[in-house]
Design a protein around this motif. Structure first.
Motif, PDB file in Angstrom:
ATOM      1  N   SER A   1       0.827  -1.212   0.000  1.00 43.51           N
ATOM      2  CA  SER A   1       0.000   0.000   0.000  1.00 43.51           C
ATOM      3  C   SER A   1       0.858   1.259   0.000  1.00 43.51           C
ATOM      4  CB  SER A   1      -0.928   0.027   1.220  1.00 43.51           C
ATOM      5  OG  SER A   1      -0.189   0.262   2.404  1.00 43.51           O
TER       6      SER A   1
ATOM      7  N   GLN B   1      -6.199  -1.618   8.784  1.00 43.46           N
ATOM      8  CA  GLN B   1      -7.412  -1.885   8.016  1.00 43.46           C
ATOM      9  C   GLN B   1      -8.688  -1.657   8.819  1.00 43.46           C
ATOM     10  OE1 GLN B   1      -7.879  -2.664   4.677  1.00 43.46           O
ATOM     11  NE2 GLN B   1      -5.745  -2.040   4.575  1.00 43.46           N
ATOM     12  N   ALA B   2      -8.725  -2.114  10.046  1.00 47.31           N
ATOM     13  CA  ALA B   2      -9.945  -1.975  10.849  1.00 47.31           C
ATOM     14  C   ALA B   2     -10.262  -0.504  11.093  1.00 47.31           C
ATOM     15  CB  ALA B   2      -9.800  -2.716  12.174  1.00 47.31           C
ATOM     16  N   GLU B   3      -9.246   0.278  11.418  1.00 50.56           N
ATOM     17  CA  GLU B   3      -9.458   1.701  11.671  1.00 50.56           C
ATOM     18  C   GLU B   3      -9.854   2.431  10.386  1.00 50.56           C
ATOM     19  OE1 GLU B   3      -7.167   5.252  14.103  1.00 50.56           O
ATOM     20  OE2 GLU B   3      -6.260   3.277  13.997  1.00 50.56           O
ATOM     21  N   ALA B   4      -9.239   2.063   9.280  1.00 50.59           N
ATOM     22  CA  ALA B   4      -9.544   2.700   7.993  1.00 50.59           C
ATOM     23  C   ALA B   4     -10.936   2.337   7.500  1.00 50.59           C
ATOM     24  CB  ALA B   4      -8.508   2.295   6.957  1.00 50.59           C
ATOM     25  N   GLU B   5     -11.350   1.125   7.800  1.00 51.92           N
ATOM     26  CA  GLU B   5     -12.646   0.629   7.332  1.00 51.92           C
ATOM     27  C   GLU B   5     -13.795   1.525   7.787  1.00 51.92           C
ATOM     28  OE1 GLU B   5     -14.794  -3.410   8.354  1.00 51.92           O
ATOM     29  OE2 GLU B   5     -12.915  -3.738   7.255  1.00 51.92           O
ATOM     30  N   GLU B   6     -13.609   2.192   8.924  1.00 52.38           N
ATOM     31  CA  GLU B   6     -14.658   3.055   9.459  1.00 52.38           C
ATOM     32  C   GLU B   6     -15.054   4.166   8.496  1.00 52.38           C
ATOM     33  OE1 GLU B   6     -14.541   4.389  13.626  1.00 52.38           O
ATOM     34  OE2 GLU B   6     -12.618   3.345  13.702  1.00 52.38           O
TER      35      GLU B   6
ATOM     36  N   VAL C   1     -13.481   4.814   5.002  1.00 54.57           N
ATOM     37  CA  VAL C   1     -13.162   4.803   3.569  1.00 54.57           C
ATOM     38  C   VAL C   1     -14.400   4.729   2.684  1.00 54.57           C
ATOM     39  CG1 VAL C   1     -10.798   3.976   3.784  1.00 54.57           C
ATOM     40  CG2 VAL C   1     -12.645   2.328   3.580  1.00 54.57           C
ATOM     41  N   SER C   2     -15.456   4.087   3.156  1.00 55.11           N
ATOM     42  CA  SER C   2     -16.677   4.024   2.340  1.00 55.11           C
ATOM     43  C   SER C   2     -17.302   5.403   2.176  1.00 55.11           C
ATOM     44  CB  SER C   2     -17.682   3.041   2.925  1.00 55.11           C
ATOM     45  OG  SER C   2     -18.113   3.482   4.200  1.00 55.11           O
TER      46      SER C   2
ATOM     47  N   VAL D   1      -5.773   8.027   3.417  1.00 52.69           N
ATOM     48  CA  VAL D   1      -6.273   7.249   4.544  1.00 52.69           C
ATOM     49  C   VAL D   1      -5.309   7.337   5.725  1.00 52.69           C
ATOM     50  CG1 VAL D   1      -6.816   4.910   5.334  1.00 52.69           C
ATOM     51  CG2 VAL D   1      -7.675   5.713   3.121  1.00 52.69           C
TER      52      VAL D   1
END
Length: 158
Positions: free
Chosen positions: A33, A77-82, A84-85, A103
């Motif tokens: 990434s 990933q878990a923190e970003a998932e909040e 990014v959508s 991100v």
């Protein structure tokens, strides 16, 4: 030279050349990434967090990370998932190339300031180059995420 650091929560010990850049080190250790863009510390594509602070890995020697904690998008990933959508919903990820840098900087921003103004968001993300979306989509996405988070916190069963 030998270095030891924590990369995405796991200890890493490696032998490196003294001129190895942090971007090359993290990519060699499974973090694709972290992207190579301008190689002049101007685009933000190579942003990683070192001890929680965003740094441009194309301008930091890997030796400087010795004894420190380095996080990449792979480890967040878990923190970003909040959020990014929310950015995607605003059409702000047209080609996706700049997303990891945005991100990473957004995570750092929200850790430092959980309720930033639009001007504070713009200032924090100013070093990220995006050629597709014109920057306002990222701002709208972050603002939509923050508004949704506030609304959820205000719910009686939250």
């Amino acid at each position: 030279m030998e270095i030891q650091l924590t990369l995405n929560g796991r200890p890493v010990r490696a032998s490196i050349e003294p001129d190895t850049l942090l971007i090359d080190f993290v990519r060699a250790h499974g973090c694709p990434s972290v992207k190579r863009g301008c190689e002049t510390a101007n685009c933000g594509l190579c942003t990683v967090l070192m001890d929680g602070v965003p740094v441009l890995s194309c301008s930091v020697l890997a030796a400087r990370a010795d004894g420190h904690s380095v996080q990449t998008l792979e480890g967040l990933q878990a923190e970003a998932e909040e959020f990014v959508s929310f950015i995607a919903d605003q059409g702000a990820e047209q080609c996706g190339f700049c997303n990891p840098g945005y991100v990473m900087n957004t995570i750092a921003l929200l850790r430092e300031n959980p309720d930033p103004t639009d001007d504070e968001i713009r200032a924090y993300l100013a070093g990220n180059l995006c050629r597709c979306s014109g920057y306002e989509g990222q701002l709208r996405g972050i603002r939509a995420f923050l508004n949704a988070k506030k609304a959820k916190e205000a719910e009686p069963n939250a």
